[in-house]
Motif scaffolding. Structure first.
Motif, PDB file in Angstrom:
ATOM      1  N   GLU A   2      -6.875  27.618   9.275  1.00  0.00           N
ATOM      2  CA  GLU A   2      -6.069  29.013   9.774  1.00  0.00           C
ATOM      3  C   GLU A   2      -4.780  29.075   8.877  1.00  0.00           C
ATOM      4  OE1 GLU A   2      -7.872  27.021  13.402  1.00  0.00           O
ATOM      5  OE2 GLU A   2      -6.792  26.550  11.790  1.00  0.00           O
ATOM      6  N   SER A   3      -4.422  30.167   8.911  1.00  0.00           N
ATOM      7  CA  SER A   3      -2.940  30.836   8.252  1.00  0.00           C
ATOM      8  C   SER A   3      -2.556  31.835   8.689  1.00  0.00           C
ATOM      9  CB  SER A   3      -3.086  30.626   6.732  1.00  0.00           C
ATOM     10  OG  SER A   3      -3.879  31.698   6.184  1.00  0.00           O
ATOM     11  N   GLY A   4      -1.280  32.194   8.500  1.00  0.00           N
ATOM     12  CA  GLY A   4      -0.709  33.677   8.938  1.00  0.00           C
ATOM     13  C   GLY A   4       0.252  33.486  10.303  1.00  0.00           C
ATOM     14  N   GLY A   5       0.087  32.448  11.040  1.00  0.00           N
ATOM     15  CA  GLY A   5       1.050  32.602  12.126  1.00  0.00           C
ATOM     16  C   GLY A   5       2.422  32.388  12.077  1.00  0.00           C
ATOM     17  N   GLY A   6       3.179  32.300  13.240  1.00  0.00           N
ATOM     18  CA  GLY A   6       4.525  32.201  12.859  1.00  0.00           C
ATOM     19  C   GLY A   6       5.443  33.024  14.038  1.00  0.00           C
ATOM     20  N   TYR A   8     -23.001  32.484   9.972  1.00  0.00           N
ATOM     21  CA  TYR A   8     -22.114  31.975  11.146  1.00  0.00           C
ATOM     22  C   TYR A   8     -21.393  33.173  11.714  1.00  0.00           C
ATOM     23  CZ  TYR A   8     -22.600  27.108  10.228  1.00  0.00           C
ATOM     24  OH  TYR A   8     -22.900  25.895   9.825  1.00  0.00           O
ATOM     25  N   THR A   9     -21.532  32.875  13.165  1.00  0.00           N
ATOM     26  CA  THR A   9     -20.475  33.979  14.065  1.00  0.00           C
ATOM     27  C   THR A   9     -19.395  33.214  14.003  1.00  0.00           C
ATOM     28  OG1 THR A   9     -22.407  34.692  15.605  1.00  0.00           O
ATOM     29  CG2 THR A   9     -20.125  34.202  16.346  1.00  0.00           C
ATOM     30  N   MET A  10     -18.327  33.755  13.761  1.00  0.00           N
ATOM     31  CA  MET A  10     -17.043  33.480  13.783  1.00  0.00           C
ATOM     32  C   MET A  10     -16.114  33.833  15.132  1.00  0.00           C
ATOM     33  SD  MET A  10     -17.049  31.504  11.064  1.00  0.00           S
ATOM     34  CE  MET A  10     -15.402  31.246  10.912  1.00  0.00           C
ATOM     35  N   GLY A  11     -15.311  32.966  15.658  1.00  0.00           N
ATOM     36  CA  GLY A  11     -14.693  33.207  16.876  1.00  0.00           C
ATOM     37  C   GLY A  11     -12.981  32.799  16.686  1.00  0.00           C
ATOM     38  N   TRP A  12     -12.339  33.394  17.328  1.00  0.00           N
ATOM     39  CA  TRP A  12     -10.884  33.154  17.770  1.00  0.00           C
ATOM     40  C   TRP A  12     -10.662  32.806  18.927  1.00  0.00           C
ATOM     41  CZ3 TRP A  12      -7.510  32.185  13.857  1.00  0.00           C
ATOM     42  CH2 TRP A  12      -7.620  32.790  12.536  1.00  0.00           C
ATOM     43  N   PHE A  13      -9.966  31.583  19.317  1.00  0.00           N
ATOM     44  CA  PHE A  13      -9.616  31.194  20.571  1.00  0.00           C
ATOM     45  C   PHE A  13      -8.008  30.967  20.607  1.00  0.00           C
ATOM     46  CE2 PHE A  13     -13.819  30.632  22.721  1.00  0.00           C
ATOM     47  CZ  PHE A  13     -14.664  30.733  21.765  1.00  0.00           C
ATOM     48  N   ARG A  14      -7.526  30.871  21.797  1.00  0.00           N
ATOM     49  CA  ARG A  14      -6.191  30.433  21.970  1.00  0.00           C
ATOM     50  C   ARG A  14      -5.872  29.481  22.992  1.00  0.00           C
ATOM     51  NH1 ARG A  14      -3.639  36.336  23.249  1.00  0.00           N
ATOM     52  NH2 ARG A  14      -4.232  36.538  25.494  1.00  0.00           N
ATOM     53  N   GLN A  15      -4.787  28.756  22.912  1.00  0.00           N
ATOM     54  CA  GLN A  15      -4.428  27.625  23.789  1.00  0.00           C
ATOM     55  C   GLN A  15      -2.810  27.788  24.042  1.00  0.00           C
ATOM     56  OE1 GLN A  15      -6.140  23.919  23.397  1.00  0.00           O
ATOM     57  NE2 GLN A  15      -5.738  23.471  25.669  1.00  0.00           N
ATOM     58  N   ALA A  16      -2.272  28.091  25.173  1.00  0.00           N
ATOM     59  CA  ALA A  16      -1.079  27.867  25.505  1.00  0.00           C
ATOM     60  C   ALA A  16      -0.766  26.696  26.219  1.00  0.00           C
ATOM     61  CB  ALA A  16      -0.578  29.202  26.587  1.00  0.00           C
ATOM     62  N   PRO A  17       0.554  26.252  26.237  1.00  0.00           N
ATOM     63  CA  PRO A  17       0.819  24.849  26.717  1.00  0.00           C
ATOM     64  C   PRO A  17       0.583  24.794  28.379  1.00  0.00           C
ATOM     65  CG  PRO A  17       2.711  25.718  25.443  1.00  0.00           C
ATOM     66  CD  PRO A  17       1.801  26.662  25.365  1.00  0.00           C
ATOM     67  N   GLY A  18      -0.358  23.977  28.642  1.00  0.00           N
ATOM     68  CA  GLY A  18      -0.619  23.676  29.853  1.00  0.00           C
ATOM     69  C   GLY A  18      -1.673  24.351  30.672  1.00  0.00           C
ATOM     70  N   LYS A  19      -2.311  25.285  29.668  1.00  0.00           N
ATOM     71  CA  LYS A  19      -3.526  26.037  29.894  1.00  0.00           C
ATOM     72  C   LYS A  19      -4.741  25.566  29.181  1.00  0.00           C
ATOM     73  CE  LYS A  19      -1.053  30.295  31.183  1.00  0.00           C
ATOM     74  NZ  LYS A  19      -0.714  31.683  31.109  1.00  0.00           N
ATOM     75  N   VAL A  24      -1.148  28.334  20.532  1.00  0.00           N
ATOM     76  CA  VAL A  24      -1.926  28.107  19.359  1.00  0.00           C
ATOM     77  C   VAL A  24      -3.181  28.520  19.218  1.00  0.00           C
ATOM     78  CG1 VAL A  24      -2.813  26.065  18.256  1.00  0.00           C
ATOM     79  CG2 VAL A  24      -0.689  25.846  19.396  1.00  0.00           C
ATOM     80  N   TYR A  25      -3.433  29.323  17.995  1.00  0.00           N
ATOM     81  CA  TYR A  25      -4.738  30.057  17.855  1.00  0.00           C
ATOM     82  C   TYR A  25      -5.623  29.241  16.952  1.00  0.00           C
ATOM     83  CZ  TYR A  25      -3.013  34.217  20.069  1.00  0.00           C
ATOM     84  OH  TYR A  25      -2.638  35.120  20.724  1.00  0.00           O
ATOM     85  N   TYR A  26      -6.923  29.006  17.394  1.00  0.00           N
ATOM     86  CA  TYR A  26      -7.930  28.318  16.603  1.00  0.00           C
ATOM     87  C   TYR A  26      -9.079  29.409  16.188  1.00  0.00           C
ATOM     88  CZ  TYR A  26      -5.880  24.352  19.007  1.00  0.00           C
ATOM     89  OH  TYR A  26      -4.848  23.327  19.519  1.00  0.00           O
ATOM     90  N   CYS A  27      -9.478  29.078  15.053  1.00  0.00           N
ATOM     91  CA  CYS A  27     -10.682  29.696  14.368  1.00  0.00           C
ATOM     92  C   CYS A  27     -11.820  28.595  14.682  1.00  0.00           C
ATOM     93  CB  CYS A  27     -10.621  29.554  12.704  1.00  0.00           C
ATOM     94  SG  CYS A  27     -11.901  30.446  12.093  1.00  0.00           S
ATOM     95  N   GLN A  62      -7.703  23.346  12.639  1.00  0.00           N
ATOM     96  CA  GLN A  62      -6.731  22.643  13.196  1.00  0.00           C
ATOM     97  C   GLN A  62      -5.793  23.482  14.209  1.00  0.00           C
ATOM     98  OE1 GLN A  62      -6.652  23.921  10.297  1.00  0.00           O
ATOM     99  NE2 GLN A  62      -4.537  24.700  10.189  1.00  0.00           N
ATOM    100  N   GLY A  63      -5.940  24.851  13.937  1.00  0.00           N
ATOM    101  CA  GLY A  63      -4.896  25.566  14.904  1.00  0.00           C
ATOM    102  C   GLY A  63      -3.599  25.910  14.030  1.00  0.00           C
ATOM    103  N   ILE A  64      -3.069  27.223  14.549  1.00  0.00           N
ATOM    104  CA  ILE A  64      -1.757  27.444  14.081  1.00  0.00           C
ATOM    105  C   ILE A  64      -0.947  28.261  15.240  1.00  0.00           C
ATOM    106  CG2 ILE A  64      -2.731  29.716  13.310  1.00  0.00           C
ATOM    107  CD1 ILE A  64      -1.021  29.511  10.611  1.00  0.00           C
ATOM    108  N   GLN A  65       0.382  27.958  15.043  1.00  0.00           N
ATOM    109  CA  GLN A  65       1.098  28.587  16.187  1.00  0.00           C
ATOM    110  C   GLN A  65       1.337  29.765  16.013  1.00  0.00           C
ATOM    111  OE1 GLN A  65       2.515  26.701  18.939  1.00  0.00           O
ATOM    112  NE2 GLN A  65       3.158  28.836  19.659  1.00  0.00           N
TER     113      GLN A  65
END
Length: 124
Positions: A6-10, A32-43, A93-96, A116-119
């Motif tokens: 992943e790239s482009g976070g900030g 392949y089907t591609m997806g985006w997921f995200r994970q916030a602290p404690g969630k 943090v966003y994951y592909c 690996q995820g990107i913030q």
């Protein structure tokens, strides 16, 4: 499996925009089907969006519908997430992720390859 980067976070202010990119290695990206997921602290990790291998099928979480757009360029082995009208609650943090096939599931367990995820931080 494919390898994903992943790239482009900030950091962006509320109401702003970011575009995330996910570059994939491997000649079978277009199947392949591609997806985006995200994970916030404690969630838990949550679904954001997915797109089928050939593009016409997409799936979005209700929280991002109308603000985020997922797209892909199979010639570049890249999937994108255009994020507009960002809110502080989009901070995570966003994951592909990738999975073979045509379905666009929203469960993390359906995807076998992960980046690996990107913030992404939305704050003034």
């Amino acid at each position: 499996q494919v390898q994903l980067v992943e790239s482009g976070g900030g950091l962006v202010q509320p109401g702003g925009s970011l575009r995330l990119s996910c570059a994939a290695s491997g000649s079978t990206f277009s199947t392949y089907t591609m997806g985006w997921f995200r994970q916030a602290p404690g969630k838990e990790r949550e679904f954001v969006a997915a797109i089928s291998w050939n593009g016409p099928s997409t799936n979005y979480a209700d929280s991002v519908k109308g603000r985020f757009t997922i797209s892909r360029d199979n010639a570049k082995n890249t999937v994108y997430l255009q994020m507009n009208t960002l809110k502080p609650e989009d901070t995570a943090v966003y994951y592909c992720a990738a999975r073979p096939g045509m379905n666009v599931p929203s469960t993390p367990g359906a995807y076998g390859s992960w980046g690996q995820g990107i913030q992404v931080t939305v704050s003034s």
